[in-house]
Design a protein around this motif. Sequence first.
Motif, mmCIF file in Angstrom:
data_model
loop_
_atom_site.group_PDB
_atom_site.id
_atom_site.type_symbol
_atom_site.label_atom_id
_atom_site.label_comp_id
_atom_site.label_asym_id
_atom_site.label_seq_id
_atom_site.Cartn_x
_atom_site.Cartn_y
_atom_site.Cartn_z
ATOM 1 N N ALA A 34 1.085 -1.238 0.005
ATOM 2 C CA ALA A 34 -0.166 0.137 0.069
ATOM 3 C C ALA A 34 0.811 1.461 0.094
ATOM 4 C CB ALA A 34 -0.904 0.000 1.154
ATOM 5 N N MET A 35 1.886 1.244 0.819
ATOM 6 C CA MET A 35 3.056 2.323 0.867
ATOM 7 C C MET A 35 3.404 2.579 -0.594
ATOM 8 S SD MET A 35 4.812 2.335 4.388
ATOM 9 C CE MET A 35 4.908 0.553 4.766
ATOM 10 N N ILE A 36 4.035 1.492 -1.304
ATOM 11 C CA ILE A 36 4.621 1.420 -2.692
ATOM 12 C C ILE A 36 3.574 2.190 -3.477
ATOM 13 C CG2 ILE A 36 5.446 0.433 -4.567
ATOM 14 C CD1 ILE A 36 6.907 -1.602 -2.476
ATOM 15 N N GLY A 37 2.097 1.745 -3.420
ATOM 16 C CA GLY A 37 1.132 2.361 -4.347
ATOM 17 C C GLY A 37 0.869 3.681 -4.257
ATOM 18 N N PHE A 38 0.880 4.175 -2.976
ATOM 19 C CA PHE A 38 0.571 5.448 -2.500
ATOM 20 C C PHE A 38 1.682 6.319 -3.023
ATOM 21 C CE2 PHE A 38 0.785 9.162 0.198
ATOM 22 C CZ PHE A 38 -0.590 9.667 0.205
ATOM 23 N N LEU A 39 3.048 5.944 -2.884
ATOM 24 C CA LEU A 39 4.086 6.843 -3.241
ATOM 25 C C LEU A 39 4.245 6.829 -4.661
ATOM 26 C CD1 LEU A 39 6.783 8.085 -2.852
ATOM 27 C CD2 LEU A 39 7.964 5.946 -2.697
ATOM 28 N N ALA A 40 3.699 5.716 -5.470
ATOM 29 C CA ALA A 40 3.723 5.957 -7.057
ATOM 30 C C ALA A 40 2.825 6.723 -7.569
ATOM 31 C CB ALA A 40 3.467 4.292 -7.696
ATOM 32 N N ALA A 42 1.593 9.399 -5.918
ATOM 33 C CA ALA A 42 1.955 10.678 -5.514
ATOM 34 C C ALA A 42 2.922 11.092 -6.707
ATOM 35 C CB ALA A 42 2.481 10.664 -4.237
ATOM 36 N N LEU A 43 4.091 10.283 -6.901
ATOM 37 C CA LEU A 43 5.083 10.649 -7.946
ATOM 38 C C LEU A 43 4.695 10.833 -9.163
ATOM 39 C CD1 LEU A 43 8.016 8.129 -6.893
ATOM 40 C CD2 LEU A 43 7.620 10.706 -6.514
ATOM 41 N N ILE A 44 3.503 10.013 -9.624
ATOM 42 C CA ILE A 44 2.849 10.340 -10.846
ATOM 43 C C ILE A 44 2.294 11.870 -11.169
ATOM 44 C CG2 ILE A 44 0.875 9.654 -12.350
ATOM 45 C CD1 ILE A 44 1.600 6.751 -11.999
ATOM 46 N N GLU A 45 1.444 12.129 -9.963
ATOM 47 C CA GLU A 45 0.970 13.565 -9.869
ATOM 48 C C GLU A 45 1.786 14.444 -10.092
ATOM 49 O OE1 GLU A 45 -2.335 14.202 -7.262
ATOM 50 O OE2 GLU A 45 -3.123 12.002 -7.328
ATOM 51 N N ILE A 46 3.103 14.342 -9.256
ATOM 52 C CA ILE A 46 3.940 15.560 -9.198
ATOM 53 C C ILE A 46 4.738 15.864 -10.454
ATOM 54 C CG2 ILE A 46 6.229 15.832 -8.304
ATOM 55 C CD1 ILE A 46 5.302 14.784 -5.760
ATOM 56 N N PHE A 47 4.925 14.728 -11.294
ATOM 57 C CA PHE A 47 6.018 14.705 -12.586
ATOM 58 C C PHE A 47 5.204 14.950 -13.629
ATOM 59 C CE2 PHE A 47 9.063 12.250 -9.809
ATOM 60 C CZ PHE A 47 9.865 13.229 -9.940
ATOM 61 N N GLY A 49 1.872 16.313 -13.765
ATOM 62 C CA GLY A 49 1.115 17.675 -13.631
ATOM 63 C C GLY A 49 -0.430 17.179 -13.578
ATOM 64 N N GLN A 50 -0.963 15.781 -13.700
ATOM 65 C CA GLN A 50 -2.374 15.596 -13.807
ATOM 66 C C GLN A 50 -2.492 14.806 -12.746
ATOM 67 O OE1 GLN A 50 -3.111 13.585 -17.616
ATOM 68 N NE2 GLN A 50 -1.132 14.566 -18.572
ATOM 69 N N GLY A 51 -3.717 14.369 -12.574
ATOM 70 C CA GLY A 51 -4.130 13.587 -11.216
ATOM 71 C C GLY A 51 -3.932 12.090 -12.058
ATOM 72 N N PHE A 52 -3.844 11.097 -11.012
ATOM 73 C CA PHE A 52 -3.713 9.840 -11.282
ATOM 74 C C PHE A 52 -4.802 9.179 -12.363
ATOM 75 C CE2 PHE A 52 -4.397 5.255 -10.361
ATOM 76 C CZ PHE A 52 -2.971 4.833 -10.788
ATOM 77 N N LEU A 53 -6.019 9.418 -12.048
ATOM 78 C CA LEU A 53 -7.024 8.922 -12.867
ATOM 79 C C LEU A 53 -6.785 9.610 -14.363
ATOM 80 C CD1 LEU A 53 -9.896 8.739 -10.298
ATOM 81 C CD2 LEU A 53 -8.541 6.893 -11.443
ATOM 82 N N HIS A 54 -6.380 10.863 -14.322
ATOM 83 C CA HIS A 54 -6.333 11.622 -15.631
ATOM 84 C C HIS A 54 -5.311 11.021 -16.483
ATOM 85 C CE1 HIS A 54 -9.351 14.851 -15.752
ATOM 86 N NE2 HIS A 54 -9.150 14.809 -14.296
ATOM 87 N N PHE A 55 -4.063 10.775 -15.536
ATOM 88 C CA PHE A 55 -2.846 10.227 -16.355
ATOM 89 C C PHE A 55 -2.913 8.885 -16.983
ATOM 90 C CE2 PHE A 55 1.120 7.606 -15.958
ATOM 91 C CZ PHE A 55 2.187 8.507 -16.724
ATOM 92 N N TRP A 56 -4.146 8.004 -16.541
ATOM 93 C CA TRP A 56 -4.255 6.702 -17.101
ATOM 94 C C TRP A 56 -5.568 6.593 -18.067
ATOM 95 C CZ3 TRP A 56 -0.938 2.942 -17.180
ATOM 96 C CH2 TRP A 56 -0.075 2.943 -16.087
ATOM 97 N N GLY A 57 -5.983 8.101 -18.271
ATOM 98 C CA GLY A 57 -7.145 8.132 -19.199
ATOM 99 C C GLY A 57 -8.407 7.559 -18.688
ATOM 100 N N LEU A 58 -8.524 7.563 -17.649
ATOM 101 C CA LEU A 58 -9.947 7.014 -17.015
ATOM 102 C C LEU A 58 -10.793 8.239 -16.808
ATOM 103 C CD1 LEU A 58 -8.575 4.504 -14.182
ATOM 104 C CD2 LEU A 58 -9.451 4.040 -16.668
#
Length: 59
Positions: A34-40, A42-47, A49-58
């Motif tokens: 769970a900690m690895i997933g949360f960190l992943a 957060a890093l997707i959002e930081i690098f 500039g989109q939210g996690f769901l937007h990044f994956w096109g959901l």
Amino acid sequence: MQETQKVTPPVMDDRNAWRYGFTPQAEIWNGRLAMIGFLAAALIEIFSGQGFLHFWGLI
């Protein structure tokens, strides 16, 4: 003469063992993953500039 008794140390479970069910080992691995997933996420959002769901096109 004294009687001697052989003392054996208690059996310790390996806390890093991969065990299924409601065991302390399973809960430790659940927390780690769970900690690895949360960190992943957060890093997707930081690098990106989109939210996690937007990044994956959901969304």
